[in-house]
Each structure stands twice: as C-alpha cells, then as structure tokens.
Design a protein around this motif. Structure first.
Motif, PDB file in Angstrom:
ATOM      1  N   MET A  59      -7.239   0.236  -4.246  1.00 57.92           N
ATOM      2  CA  MET A  59      -6.845   1.628  -4.092  1.00 57.92           C
ATOM      3  C   MET A  59      -7.222   2.361  -5.375  1.00 57.92           C
ATOM      4  SD  MET A  59      -3.026   1.046  -2.489  1.00 57.92           S
ATOM      5  CE  MET A  59      -2.902   2.630  -1.635  1.00 57.92           C
ATOM      6  N   LYS A 105      -7.179   6.590  -7.412  1.00 55.27           N
ATOM      7  CA  LYS A 105      -6.962   8.039  -7.414  1.00 55.27           C
ATOM      8  C   LYS A 105      -7.734   8.601  -8.586  1.00 55.27           C
ATOM      9  CE  LYS A 105      -3.072   9.822  -9.084  1.00 55.27           C
ATOM     10  NZ  LYS A 105      -1.671  10.185  -8.941  1.00 55.27           N
ATOM     11  N   PHE A 130      -2.356   7.276  -4.582  1.00 58.46           N
ATOM     12  CA  PHE A 130      -3.427   6.294  -4.461  1.00 58.46           C
ATOM     13  C   PHE A 130      -3.841   6.180  -3.000  1.00 58.46           C
ATOM     14  CE2 PHE A 130      -1.516   5.150  -8.462  1.00 58.46           C
ATOM     15  CZ  PHE A 130      -2.609   4.825  -9.240  1.00 58.46           C
ATOM     16  N   LYS A 131      -5.116   6.019  -2.776  1.00 62.59           N
ATOM     17  CA  LYS A 131      -5.655   5.895  -1.421  1.00 62.59           C
ATOM     18  C   LYS A 131      -6.481   4.625  -1.314  1.00 62.59           C
ATOM     19  CE  LYS A 131      -4.716  10.238  -0.037  1.00 62.59           C
ATOM     20  NZ  LYS A 131      -3.297  10.384  -0.060  1.00 62.59           N
ATOM     21  N   ASN A 132      -6.424   4.030  -0.145  1.00 65.56           N
ATOM     22  CA  ASN A 132      -7.272   2.888   0.167  1.00 65.56           C
ATOM     23  C   ASN A 132      -8.488   3.451   0.882  1.00 65.56           C
ATOM     24  OD1 ASN A 132      -8.560   0.715   1.346  1.00 65.56           O
ATOM     25  ND2 ASN A 132      -6.676  -0.423   1.620  1.00 65.56           N
ATOM     26  N   HIS A 133      -9.632   3.408   0.243  1.00 67.47           N
ATOM     27  CA  HIS A 133     -10.844   4.004   0.793  1.00 67.47           C
ATOM     28  C   HIS A 133     -11.713   3.006   1.542  1.00 67.47           C
ATOM     29  CE1 HIS A 133     -10.141   7.879  -1.116  1.00 67.47           C
ATOM     30  NE2 HIS A 133      -9.617   7.169  -2.099  1.00 67.47           N
ATOM     31  N   ASP A 179       0.826  -1.210   0.000  1.00 68.84           N
ATOM     32  CA  ASP A 179       0.000   0.000   0.000  1.00 68.84           C
ATOM     33  C   ASP A 179       0.862   1.263   0.000  1.00 68.84           C
ATOM     34  OD1 ASP A 179      -1.308  -2.254   1.082  1.00 68.84           O
ATOM     35  OD2 ASP A 179      -2.802  -1.010   2.061  1.00 68.84           O
ATOM     36  N   GLU A 185       0.761   4.655  -2.272  1.00 68.88           N
ATOM     37  CA  GLU A 185       0.377   5.909  -1.610  1.00 68.88           C
ATOM     38  C   GLU A 185       1.317   7.043  -2.018  1.00 68.88           C
ATOM     39  OE1 GLU A 185       0.321   4.752   2.498  1.00 68.88           O
ATOM     40  OE2 GLU A 185      -1.739   3.985   2.345  1.00 68.88           O
TER      41      GLU A 185
END
Length: 88
Positions: free
Chosen positions: A83, A85, A73-76, A65, A69
């Motif tokens: 992930m 963006k 990129f984000k883990n929502h 991750d 990041e």
C-alpha cells in the motif's frame, strides 16, 4: 516510536521516500488504540521531514488493509499487500 505495548519503525531517505517498515502491538493490547497512536506518531514524523509529494509505502499484514486505509493508504494492486500514499 516505541512503547511498552508496541512499536513502529520508518526507513527511507528522510526527505522523499519513506517506508513504514514495522507497526506491531502486543496481542493482549490490540484493539485499545495503541496502533493508532503509533501510526499517528510515524505520520507526524514523516510530515515534519518530507518534501511535498513524498512517497510513503508499506506492506500490510493479511487482513490489516482497512487499518491503513483509515490513514489514506491505498492498495493499488488487488491481491497484493503493498500500500502507499503520497503526502500533500
């Protein structure tokens, strides 16, 4: 994008939706910036072909991750490996 040490692949509609399907580096070459070079090339390709607000998704392998990041990129969904963006 393919090198002798790794590869990356994008699937999608080429305009609004992109999915980074694979980023892989041979184990003996990991930690030498090859993954960074691959992801930078993939994102450059996406930037040059996408419309504004295009969606870019991926599934990070366990423990990677933080690598993604660094590229926004984000883990929502905590506990999930998906992930994404949105390109600006």
């Amino acid at each position: 994008m393919k090198t002798r040490f790794g590869m990356g692949r994008i699937v999608g509609d080429g305009h609004m939706y992109f999915y980074i399907q694979d980023v892989a580096v041979l184990p003996e070459f990991q930690g030498h910036g090859i993954g960074d070079a691959i992801i930078n090339q993939l994102l450059q390709y996406i930037r040059s072909h996408c419309c504004s607000s295009a969606f870019v998704g991926l599934f990070a392998s366990h423990g990677n991750d933080t690598f993604y990041e660094r590229y926004g990129f984000k883990n929502h969904a905590p506990g999930m490996t998906g992930m994404f963006k949105v390109m600006e």
